[in-house]
Design an enzyme around this catalytic site. Structure first.
Site, PDB file in Angstrom:
ATOM      1  N   ASP A  68      -3.432   4.621  -0.166  1.00 27.87           N
ATOM      2  CA  ASP A  68      -4.144   3.358   0.057  1.00 27.87           C
ATOM      3  C   ASP A  68      -4.494   3.204   1.538  1.00 27.87           C
ATOM      4  O   ASP A  68      -5.570   2.723   1.888  1.00 27.87           O
ATOM      5  CB  ASP A  68      -3.275   2.160  -0.346  1.00 27.87           C
ATOM      6  CG  ASP A  68      -3.061   2.065  -1.846  1.00 27.87           C
ATOM      7  OD1 ASP A  68      -4.045   2.115  -2.587  1.00 27.87           O
ATOM      8  OD2 ASP A  68      -1.895   1.930  -2.259  1.00 27.87           O
ATOM      9  N   ALA A  78       0.844  -1.198   0.000  1.00 31.50           N
ATOM     10  CA  ALA A  78       0.000   0.000   0.000  1.00 31.50           C
ATOM     11  C   ALA A  78       0.878   1.245   0.000  1.00 31.50           C
ATOM     12  O   ALA A  78       1.988   1.221   0.517  1.00 31.50           O
ATOM     13  CB  ALA A  78      -0.884   0.003   1.244  1.00 31.50           C
ATOM     14  N   ASP A  79       0.369   2.327  -0.603  1.00 29.16           N
ATOM     15  CA  ASP A  79       1.039   3.604  -0.395  1.00 29.16           C
ATOM     16  C   ASP A  79       0.215   4.409   0.611  1.00 29.16           C
ATOM     17  O   ASP A  79      -0.788   3.918   1.134  1.00 29.16           O
ATOM     18  CB  ASP A  79       1.271   4.349  -1.723  1.00 29.16           C
ATOM     19  CG  ASP A  79      -0.016   4.694  -2.444  1.00 29.16           C
ATOM     20  OD1 ASP A  79      -1.079   4.752  -1.793  1.00 29.16           O
ATOM     21  OD2 ASP A  79       0.044   4.909  -3.675  1.00 29.16           O
ATOM     22  N   SER A  80       0.654   5.632   0.888  1.00 32.21           N
ATOM     23  CA  SER A  80      -0.017   6.388   1.957  1.00 32.21           C
ATOM     24  C   SER A  80      -1.488   6.629   1.637  1.00 32.21           C
ATOM     25  O   SER A  80      -2.332   6.631   2.529  1.00 32.21           O
ATOM     26  CB  SER A  80       0.714   7.715   2.205  1.00 32.21           C
ATOM     27  OG  SER A  80       0.732   8.461   1.010  1.00 32.21           O
TER      28      SER A  80
END
Lengths: 417, 78
Positions: free
Chosen positions: B39, B35-37
């Site tokens: 997400d 995940a990125d921030s």
């Protein structure tokens, strides 16, 4: 500095009449309508309850679900069409200079469905301002070109052109000119739109722009017919790979056609209505033909804007008669919107693809749904009614006109060394 | 596994497109689950929707792993 030549070396299409170029083109030549009742939302209370939707599409066959859900449908359509075009072009990943490869896409509206869903969610949940973090990047119209550059690693020029229904044509024009100037070697161009949504249909209904022939969707888009009553909203898009000629030759690429010129103009008249005498349409065709360095008599086929609206269709025809003179009655004219509906900002892309295929196969796709002659339209014109016509197509012109008075035209020619 | 943990796992599988087996209590959304921030913000929103509660930002900042999410929800879901 001498200008570079620009050729077409790949195409992809996702349209209401076919989800790839071969299906799209064979259905255009066969005169198949893409119109049907709306499935994207419950349109029961809308004045128009049909559209030309993309059919039988499972996006996850093309894009992994977790990536797809971060894209508005107009971006998903861009990716699907561009994947086909990139495969068709067959670049060698090891040798392609990615710094000189660009993406210039067109879309008139962008992420309308995304915007709608987020705002409706806000109003339905006690107006608590909880917006999805992907809302803005999904919705903004340039996200399609951004996503494509990430997907293929293209680090050259990258942006979206917005000129309503002329958007994709403007994208092709910018891509053409930048390659011509030597600023890039390769460009993924074209355009996409996904406006068969509550706000899209409702908004165009409010303008009284859409056909309301709900009892016969497939005959509703009938450009140049006396009983036309508005355009049929379409969705989808097409990707067209433009490439500098020597670059294409060096890698032994298949060449569909050459892009030889482009024109732009503005009506400077009204925000939605076209100029009644087709002044802007006249100027844009004149500019395109002059830019291509050809004579009006060299044009064999015009894929018109021809949206099937009462006032739009005749003004373009008047402009064609005024600009081409006697030759207006020798060339073939057709509006493939009779089959695909009107893809708004994506229209110029699928219609450029139709022109390129007409040159490749030497056949003009028809204007279907012609039932009754319109006394306003000169019967001497070859409007290619109802049936495709085999003929010499050496040079083809595609016209697109957008709300705001934007006009853009492009010229393609059979490639000769 | 608690009912809450099971629902959390389904949300993570659905949103991040990972395999169920990867969703272990120790798994960090960003370091382990891709995940990125953004997400992560979306995941928190999904938890709020699914469990009908509001997670304050200062609490949300402390939810970085599957186990932390489950623990927070088990404590706060009525």
């Amino acid at each position: 500095m001498s200008f570079k030549r620009v050729v077409i070396t790949g195409m992809g299409a996702l349209t209401p009449v076919g989800n790839d170029v071969p299906t799209f083109w064979s259905n255009l030549v066969a005169g198949v309508s893409g119109a049907a009742p709306i499935t994207r939302f419950d349109a029961e209370k809308f004045r128009t309850r049909f559209a030309c939707e993309v059919k039988g599409l499972d996006v996850t066959n093309y894009i992994p679900r977790q990536e797809a859900r971060k894209m508005d449908p107009f971006t998903q359509y861009a990716v699907i069409a561009a994947d086909e075009a990139m495969k068709d072009a067959g670049f060698d990943a090891d040798t392609l200079d990615l710094d000189k490869a660009g993406v210039i896409w067109g879309s008139g509206i962008g992420g309308l469905k995304t915007f709608e869903e987020e705002v409706m969610n806000y109003s339905e949940n006690g107006r608590t301002p909880r917006f999805n973090p992907f809302f803005i990047p999904k919705m903004i119209v340039d996200s399609a070109s951004g996503v494509l550059s990430i997907r293929y690693g293209f680090r050259g020029p990258n942006f979206i052109t917005v000129s309503a229904c002329a958007s994709a044509t403007n994208a092709l024009i910018d891509a053409f000119n930048y390659i011509k100037l030597g600023l890039m070697n390769v460009c993924i161009s074209g355009g996409s739109e996904a406006a068969v949504t509550i706000a899209g249909v409702g908004g165009f209904n409010a303008l009284k722009a859409l056909s309301e022939r709900n009892d016969s969707p497939e005959t509703a888009s009938r450009p140049y017919d006396k009983d036309r009553d508005g355009f049929v909203l379409g969705e989808g898009g097409a990707a067209i790979i433009l490439e500098e000629l020597e670059h294409a030759k060096a890698r032994g690429a298949k060449i569909y056609a050459e892009m030889i010129g482009a024109g732009m103009s503005s009506d400077a008249y009204h925000i939605t209505a076209p100029h009644p005498e087709g002044l802007g349409a006249f100027i844009v065709m004149k500019n395109a033909v002059e830019n291509a360095g050809i004579k009006p008599e060299d044009i064999d086929y015009i894929n018109t804007h021809g949206t099937s609206t009462p006032i739009g269709d005749p003004q373009e025809i008047k402009a064609i008669e005024k600009f081409f003179g006697e030759h207006a009655y020798d060339l073939n004219i057709s509006s493939t919107k009779s089959m695909t509906g009107h893809l708004l900002g994506g229209a110029g892309a699928i219609e450029a693809a139709a022109c390129i295929m007409a040159i490749k196969d030497q056949v003009v796709p028809p204007t279907i749904n012609h039932f009754t002659d319109d006394p306003e339209i000169n019967p001497r014109l070859k409007l290619t009614f109802n049936k495709a016509e085999k003929r010499r197509v050496n040079v083809a012109l595609s016209n697109t006109f957008g709300f705001g008075g934007h006009n853009a035209s492009v010229v393609f020619k059979k490639y000769e060394d | 596994m608690s009912a809450i943990a099971e629902r959390v796992k389904q949300i993570i599988v659905e949103k991040l497109g990972v395999e169920e087996s990867e969703v272990t209590p120790e798994a960090n959304f960003q370091n382990d689950l891709g995940a990125d921030s953004l997400d992560t913000v979306e995941l928190i929103m999904e938890f709020e929707k699914e469990f009908n509660l509001s997670i304050p930002d200062d609490q949300a900042e402390n939810i970085g792993t599957v186990g932390q999410a489950v623990a927070y929800l088990e404590e706060n879901v009525k």
